[in-house]
Design an enzyme around this catalytic site. Structure first.
Site: not given
Length: 310
Positions: A100, A194-195
């Site tokens: 990500f 920050n899942p």
């Protein structure tokens, strides 16, 4: 410095190439076409964007391969995948396919964790679901006396995180944020996460995210995307010392649900919602309750929530 592109338009200047690239990127829907064109040129030239802008006032030619990279970006391949790097706070991180790409709004979440860590001498901090390692790296670099840990499940993302975190001395573990670090229970001063939190049916609008960010890093589980955020909160409660600080990023529409989640759990007190740089509710924090402020069990849950929420 990269040599000029012999295959380009005869006599074409860097300025003309940047203008053409910006027009092409704008037509493709890239949000910041001129800046992206300059960043691509800077990447190829091994120069700063400022230097590229200065060269654009001269007769300097465009760098070799510039048009090829512009074509990739016009196809909405993330800029960071093309250059292999992402900027996060004061850091330059290695990124690419399988991880990500850190977003600017997450810098606000990192700041909250950093501020909390600075309030504790020699703090012990963990980043749950670290991805590229952005938050953990920021904490390690900005709080030098911190002992920083990070957890990541994806093998591909773990490889990128290892590259970014090893030079900073962060303790990186490949594991599930729901069960990781069992041997460290009740020992951390700060837990940050920050899942993945996007709901199952909410496909991102941007092609860069929808087509290139790994699904494992996007979707939080369940129709509301709250399964992994809820799991991160449970793990944080397990890992924190009494009085320890937890902060978690979420979608702006999830702010009320996350606040209710923490407020309804007797493990948490002082639940707060935090705005990002665009004044959107981007993160929620809580303090791990101590024994002395344990709530009275007979107290109605409604009044407990009213007391905890800001």
């Amino acid at each position: 410095m990269t040599k000029a592109n012999p295959a380009g338009t005869a006599g074409e200047t860097l300025d003309a190439a940047l203008r053409s690239a910006a027009a092409r990127l704008a037509e493709a829907g890239v949000p910041s076409p001129r800046v992206d064109a300059e960043l691509l040129a800077a990447h190829l030239l091994g120069e700063t964007v400022g230097r590229v802008r200065a060269l654009a006032f001269t007769d300097a030619p465009p760098p070799e391969g510039f048009s090829d990279l512009v074509a990739e970006r016009a196809a909405r391949v993330p800029l960071q995948h093309i250059t292999g790097k992402a900027h996060f706070r004061y850091l330059e991180l290695a990124v690419g396919p399988g991880v990500f790409v850190p977003r600017p709004e997450t810098e606000t979440v990192a700041q909250l964790a950093i501020d909390a860590a600075r309030r504790t001498p020699s703090p012990k901090v963990v980043d749950l679901g670290t991805g590229s390692g952005a938050i953990a790296a920021a904490v390690a670099s900005e709080v030098p006396d911190a002992e920083v840990h990070a957890v990541e499940l994806s093998p591909l993302a773990y490889a990128w995180a290892e590259r970014n975190l090893a030079p900073l001395g962060v303790h990186l573990v490949q594991g599930d944020l729901r069960t990781a670090l069992g041997e460290h229970s009740a020992s951390f001063d700060v837990v940050v996460s920050n899942p993945p939190y996007i709901p199952a049916e909410a496909v991102p609008n941007e092609p860069e995210a929808a087509e290139h960010d790994p699904a494992m890093a996007l979707y939080g589980g369940g129709a509301d995307g709250m399964e992994l955020p809820a799991a991160a909160a449970r793990t944080a409660a397990r890992l924190l010392v009494p009085g320890g600080y937890f902060v978690m990023e979420h979608a702006e529409v999830q702010a009320p649900a996350v606040a209710r989640l923490l407020a309804a759990d007797p493990a948490w007190t002082d639940v707060r919602t935090h705005l990002d740089l665009n004044d959107r509710p981007r993160a929620t924090s809580g303090i791990r309750r101590t024994v002395t402020d344990e709530p009275v069990r007979e107290e109605p849950m409604a009044s407990t929530r009213e007391r905890m929420l800001p």
